[in-house]
Scaffold this motif. Structure first.
Motif, PDB file in Angstrom:
ATOM      1  N   TYR A   1      -4.313   5.220   8.473  1.00  0.00           N
ATOM      2  CA  TYR A   1      -3.586   5.054   9.158  1.00  0.00           C
ATOM      3  C   TYR A   1      -2.545   5.263   8.291  1.00  0.00           C
ATOM      4  O   TYR A   1      -1.928   5.085   7.502  1.00  0.00           O
ATOM      5  N   VAL A   2      -1.285   5.506   9.187  1.00  0.00           N
ATOM      6  CA  VAL A   2       0.005   6.447   9.121  1.00  0.00           C
ATOM      7  C   VAL A   2       0.790   5.428   9.486  1.00  0.00           C
ATOM      8  O   VAL A   2       0.431   4.891  10.865  1.00  0.00           O
TER       9      VAL A   2
ATOM     10  N   ILE B   1       7.102   3.170   5.938  1.00  0.00           N
ATOM     11  CA  ILE B   1       6.667   4.378   6.104  1.00  0.00           C
ATOM     12  C   ILE B   1       5.594   4.594   5.282  1.00  0.00           C
ATOM     13  O   ILE B   1       5.834   4.468   3.670  1.00  0.00           O
ATOM     14  N   GLY B   2       4.531   4.324   5.504  1.00  0.00           N
ATOM     15  CA  GLY B   2       3.316   3.909   4.459  1.00  0.00           C
ATOM     16  C   GLY B   2       2.145   4.667   5.128  1.00  0.00           C
ATOM     17  O   GLY B   2       1.566   4.793   6.456  1.00  0.00           O
ATOM     18  N   GLN B   3       0.734   4.924   4.041  1.00  0.00           N
ATOM     19  CA  GLN B   3      -1.053   4.593   5.096  1.00  0.00           C
ATOM     20  C   GLN B   3      -1.460   4.143   4.221  1.00  0.00           C
ATOM     21  O   GLN B   3      -1.807   3.499   3.541  1.00  0.00           O
ATOM     22  N   THR B   4      -2.654   4.122   5.039  1.00  0.00           N
ATOM     23  CA  THR B   4      -3.963   3.056   4.048  1.00  0.00           C
ATOM     24  C   THR B   4      -5.023   3.246   5.701  1.00  0.00           C
ATOM     25  O   THR B   4      -5.139   3.595   6.055  1.00  0.00           O
ATOM     26  N   ASN B   5      -6.244   2.410   4.768  1.00  0.00           N
ATOM     27  CA  ASN B   5      -6.802   3.274   4.945  1.00  0.00           C
ATOM     28  C   ASN B   5      -7.604   1.990   6.437  1.00  0.00           C
ATOM     29  O   ASN B   5      -8.684   1.048   6.940  1.00  0.00           O
ATOM     30  N   ASN B   6      -7.221   0.645   5.718  1.00  0.00           N
ATOM     31  CA  ASN B   6      -7.072  -0.708   6.303  1.00  0.00           C
ATOM     32  C   ASN B   6      -5.609  -1.666   6.800  1.00  0.00           C
ATOM     33  O   ASN B   6      -5.204  -1.853   6.162  1.00  0.00           O
ATOM     34  N   LEU B   7      -5.120  -1.352   7.938  1.00  0.00           N
ATOM     35  CA  LEU B   7      -4.110  -1.371   8.193  1.00  0.00           C
ATOM     36  C   LEU B   7      -3.585  -3.187   8.755  1.00  0.00           C
ATOM     37  O   LEU B   7      -2.934  -3.161   7.906  1.00  0.00           O
TER      38      LEU B   7
ATOM     39  N   VAL C   1      -8.235  11.250  11.147  1.00  0.00           N
ATOM     40  CA  VAL C   1      -9.344  10.896  10.142  1.00  0.00           C
ATOM     41  C   VAL C   1      -9.957  11.140   9.290  1.00  0.00           C
ATOM     42  O   VAL C   1     -10.837  10.783   8.823  1.00  0.00           O
ATOM     43  N   ASP C   2      -9.233  12.040   8.269  1.00  0.00           N
ATOM     44  CA  ASP C   2      -9.090  11.343   6.564  1.00  0.00           C
ATOM     45  C   ASP C   2      -7.733  11.299   6.418  1.00  0.00           C
ATOM     46  O   ASP C   2      -6.516  11.595   6.778  1.00  0.00           O
TER      47      ASP C   2
END
Length: 78
Positions: free
Chosen positions: A2-3, A16-22, A52-53
């Protein structure tokens, strides 16, 4: 992946960030466990996108951190 974009009403700041577990990441922000955002709490989620990645998420994160991306995000602040 997720962004996501957070907004601090009290400081008028966008994060603003990104993660695999929001869910987990939002809790970390809420609890002050993220050094770069803890002094600007409370934050609220204003926008997120799913990818997706990780590479795609990182690319979009960089786009949103630019001036065009920040103008886009300002439209979600009420």
């Amino acid at each position: 992946f997720y962004v996501y974009c957070l907004y601090s009403d009290s400081h008028k700041k966008i994060y603003i960030g990104q993660t695999n577990n929001l869910d987990r990441r939002l809790k970390q922000h809420e609890l002050g466990k993220v050094e770069s955002t803890k002094s600007y709490r409370p934050y609220r989620l204003i926008y997120f996108e799913e990818y997706v990645d990780r590479n795609s998420a990182v690319k979009r994160e960089k786009e949103l951190k630019g001036s065009r991306g920040r103008r886009f995000l300002r439209g979600f602040i009420r």
